[in-house]
Design a protein around this motif. Structure first.
Motif, short mmCIF file in Angstrom:
data_model
loop_
_atom_site.label_atom_id
_atom_site.label_comp_id
_atom_site.label_asym_id
_atom_site.label_seq_id
_atom_site.Cartn_x
_atom_site.Cartn_y
_atom_site.Cartn_z
N ASP A 83 0.84 -1.19 0.00
CA ASP A 83 0.00 0.00 0.00
C ASP A 83 0.89 1.26 0.00
O ASP A 83 1.55 1.56 1.01
CB ASP A 83 -0.92 0.02 1.22
N VAL A 84 0.90 1.96 -1.13
CA VAL A 84 1.69 3.19 -1.25
C VAL A 84 0.82 4.37 -0.82
O VAL A 84 -0.27 4.57 -1.37
CB VAL A 84 2.19 3.39 -2.69
N ILE A 85 1.28 5.13 0.16
CA ILE A 85 0.50 6.24 0.71
C ILE A 85 0.15 7.24 -0.39
O ILE A 85 1.01 7.64 -1.19
CB ILE A 85 1.28 6.94 1.84
N CYS A 86 -1.11 7.66 -0.42
CA CYS A 86 -1.57 8.60 -1.44
C CYS A 86 -2.83 9.30 -0.94
O CYS A 86 -3.80 8.64 -0.54
CB CYS A 86 -1.87 7.87 -2.74
N SER A 87 -2.83 10.62 -0.95
CA SER A 87 -4.00 11.38 -0.48
C SER A 87 -5.15 11.25 -1.46
O SER A 87 -4.95 11.16 -2.68
CB SER A 87 -3.63 12.85 -0.32
N ASP A 88 -6.36 11.25 -0.93
CA ASP A 88 -7.54 11.22 -1.79
C ASP A 88 -7.49 12.37 -2.79
O ASP A 88 -7.23 13.52 -2.43
CB ASP A 88 -8.81 11.34 -0.94
N GLY A 89 -7.72 12.06 -4.06
CA GLY A 89 -7.73 13.07 -5.12
C GLY A 89 -6.37 13.40 -5.70
O GLY A 89 -6.28 14.18 -6.66
N MET A 128 -10.84 7.29 -0.69
CA MET A 128 -10.80 6.14 0.21
C MET A 128 -11.45 6.44 1.57
O MET A 128 -12.00 5.54 2.22
CB MET A 128 -9.36 5.67 0.40
N GLN A 129 -11.38 7.71 2.00
CA GLN A 129 -11.96 8.06 3.30
C GLN A 129 -13.48 7.85 3.33
O GLN A 129 -14.05 7.66 4.40
CB GLN A 129 -11.62 9.51 3.66
N ARG A 130 -14.11 7.90 2.17
CA ARG A 130 -15.56 7.64 2.13
C ARG A 130 -15.88 6.21 2.51
O ARG A 130 -16.92 5.91 3.09
CB ARG A 130 -16.11 7.92 0.73
N VAL A 131 -14.99 5.30 2.15
CA VAL A 131 -15.23 3.88 2.37
C VAL A 131 -14.64 3.41 3.70
O VAL A 131 -15.25 2.63 4.43
CB VAL A 131 -14.65 3.05 1.20
N PHE A 132 -13.44 3.91 4.02
CA PHE A 132 -12.75 3.52 5.25
C PHE A 132 -12.33 4.79 6.00
O PHE A 132 -11.16 5.19 5.94
CB PHE A 132 -11.53 2.66 4.94
N SER A 174 -4.90 6.71 3.60
CA SER A 174 -5.27 6.53 2.19
C SER A 174 -4.07 6.07 1.38
O SER A 174 -2.94 6.54 1.59
CB SER A 174 -5.82 7.84 1.62
N HIS A 175 -4.32 5.16 0.43
CA HIS A 175 -3.21 4.52 -0.27
C HIS A 175 -3.66 3.90 -1.58
O HIS A 175 -4.84 3.63 -1.80
CB HIS A 175 -2.59 3.44 0.61
N ILE A 176 -2.67 3.67 -2.44
CA ILE A 176 -2.85 2.89 -3.66
C ILE A 176 -2.37 1.47 -3.37
O ILE A 176 -1.25 1.28 -2.87
CB ILE A 176 -2.02 3.48 -4.82
N HIS A 177 -3.18 0.50 -3.67
CA HIS A 177 -2.78 -0.90 -3.52
C HIS A 177 -2.01 -1.29 -4.78
O HIS A 177 -2.53 -1.26 -5.89
CB HIS A 177 -4.01 -1.78 -3.34
N VAL A 178 -0.72 -1.63 -4.60
CA VAL A 178 0.17 -2.01 -5.70
C VAL A 178 0.43 -3.51 -5.61
O VAL A 178 1.00 -3.98 -4.62
CB VAL A 178 1.49 -1.22 -5.63
N GLU A 179 0.02 -4.25 -6.61
CA GLU A 179 0.11 -5.71 -6.55
C GLU A 179 0.73 -6.25 -7.83
O GLU A 179 0.22 -6.01 -8.92
CB GLU A 179 -1.29 -6.30 -6.35
N ASN A 180 1.83 -6.97 -7.70
CA ASN A 180 2.43 -7.63 -8.86
C ASN A 180 1.47 -8.69 -9.39
O ASN A 180 0.79 -9.38 -8.62
CB ASN A 180 3.76 -8.28 -8.50
N CYS A 181 1.43 -8.85 -10.71
CA CYS A 181 0.50 -9.80 -11.32
C CYS A 181 0.77 -11.24 -10.87
O CYS A 181 -0.15 -12.05 -10.84
CB CYS A 181 0.58 -9.70 -12.84
N ASP A 182 2.03 -11.54 -10.53
CA ASP A 182 2.36 -12.89 -10.08
C ASP A 182 2.34 -13.01 -8.56
O ASP A 182 2.79 -14.02 -8.00
CB ASP A 182 3.72 -13.33 -10.63
N HIS A 183 1.84 -11.98 -7.88
CA HIS A 183 1.72 -11.94 -6.42
C HIS A 183 3.06 -11.93 -5.70
O HIS A 183 3.12 -12.20 -4.48
CB HIS A 183 0.86 -13.10 -5.90
N SER A 184 4.16 -11.65 -6.41
CA SER A 184 5.45 -11.50 -5.75
C SER A 184 5.52 -10.14 -5.06
O SER A 184 4.63 -9.29 -5.22
CB SER A 184 6.59 -11.64 -6.76
N ASP A 185 6.58 -9.91 -4.29
CA ASP A 185 6.70 -8.70 -3.48
C ASP A 185 7.25 -7.53 -4.31
O ASP A 185 8.38 -7.61 -4.80
CB ASP A 185 7.63 -8.99 -2.31
N PRO A 186 6.50 -6.43 -4.49
CA PRO A 186 6.98 -5.29 -5.27
C PRO A 186 7.79 -4.27 -4.47
O PRO A 186 8.21 -3.25 -5.01
CB PRO A 186 5.69 -4.65 -5.77
N THR A 187 8.03 -4.56 -3.18
CA THR A 187 8.64 -3.55 -2.29
C THR A 187 9.97 -3.05 -2.80
O THR A 187 10.25 -1.85 -2.81
CB THR A 187 8.80 -4.12 -0.88
#
Length: 330
Positions: free
Chosen positions: A230-236, A299-303, A308-321
């Motif tokens: 989860d990369v931190i990112c402000s709404d908007g 995101m604040q509307r939902v949680f 607030s963050h962007i969920h970053v997920e590798n297609c093969d589920h490996s670690d993108p860190t």
């Protein structure tokens, strides 16, 4: 008496074959630079007046944005994106304010016919460029030729990201034509670019009452491990492409249509990633590393109270860190 020349039919046949091989819309699929100082036609992100991407919500529930806002400094030189016929003026605001001017260009994809034969009827481009003062409102203009100048937008909307409003006459999305030609996914270094404005080091969300943002963090109620970061990112906030690649989507993570149930996949040379909880400018086509991808959803509307963050997920589920961390300090 007019004598029939067998060459005319031959010429028509050759011309038809050339046209089939090189359709006019493909000869210059991408438009030229529109504003001096913005060689890649960078699109306005979000500010307190709204967002510049196609389909963005307008203030006061006044529908969707039917154009694209190309960043342009007040007073900058404006160029024709393609060759065509001018017509105008275009009064967007209908109130005579300092930026209530513009012009329309109708062309055929910048196709030049080097023949005495009449050109066939061809589909072409038709666009309105608003918030500019053109040199003239009528006549022909060539791709890249000076069209006019940017009007003083700051006088009307102080603090806005000054821009030219680019609107296709049929209200379709012009984003793809504005995007410059990209070589086959050049990465220019192995680390990824900044993903979110305001977070130049791709800082990862820590832990809050909803959970933790690192890769492999336990999910609530024993629902497995976190397969992304989860990369931190402000709404908007404006979201950028971490690397160059091909877009595909939409990606629906929650499958319930909530306010953050949107995202896109980017597949490039050596990388494939899903960016979730964002609204992309478009779901298909090529994109360059660091180019505006879209905006962070509310995101604040939902949680309420979450980081607030962007969920970053590798297609093969490996670690993108490690790819995200390589951008630190760059």
């Amino acid at each position: 008496m007019v004598e029939f020349s067998p060459f005319s039919s031959f010429a028509r046949e050759v011309f038809a074959k050339q046209l089939e091989a090189h359709p006019p819309q493909q000869q210059h699929k991408h438009w030229a630079q529109i504003c001096s100082g913005n060689p890649v036609n960078k699109i306005r992100g979000c500010d307190r007046y709204g967002c510049g991407y196609f389909g963005a919500d307008r203030h006061g529930h006044k529908g969707k944005h039917v154009g694209v806002d190309v960043i342009c400094a007040d007073g900058a030189t404006v160029y024709a994106p393609f060759s065509g016929q001018l017509s105008g003026p275009i009064r967007f605001f209908h109130n005579g304010n300092a930026i209530d001017d513009g012009v329309q260009i109708r062309g055929s994809g910048n196709c030049f016919f080097l023949t005495s034969l009449p050109p066939p009827s061809l589909p072409g481009y038709c666009v309105k460029l608003v918030c500019i003062h053109p040199i003239r409102y009528h006549g022909q203009i060539h791709r890249g030729q000076q069209l006019g100048r940017m009007l003083p937008m700051q006088k009307v909307f102080p603090g806005i990201i000054s821009h030219i409003h680019v609107e296709n006459c049929d209200h379709s999305d012009p984003t793809q034509q504005l995007t410059p030609v990209v070589p086959p996914f050049p990465q220019q270094g192995s680390h990824w670019a900044t993903v979110c404005s305001g977070n130049p080091t791709n800082e990862i969300r820590g832990c809050d009452r909803y959970g933790c943002g690192y890769y492999g963090a336990p999910r609530r109620n024993g629902k497995g491990k976190h397969t992304g970061v989860d990369v931190i990112c402000s709404d908007g906030a404006t979201v950028y492409a971490p690397f160059s690649g091909q877009l595909s989507g939409p990606i629906k993570f929650f499958h319930n249509g909530n306010a953050i149930d949107d995202g896109v996949q980017i597949r490039g040379s050596g990388f494939c990633v899903k960016l979730l909880c964002i609204h992309p400018i478009r779901y298909n086509g090529r994109i360059s590393k660091g180019q505006i991808l879209g905006k962070m959803l509310p995101m604040q509307r939902v949680f309420p109270g979450i980081t607030s963050h962007i969920h970053v997920e590798n297609c093969d589920h490996s670690d993108p860190t490690s790819n995200l961390e390589r951008g630190k300090g760059q």
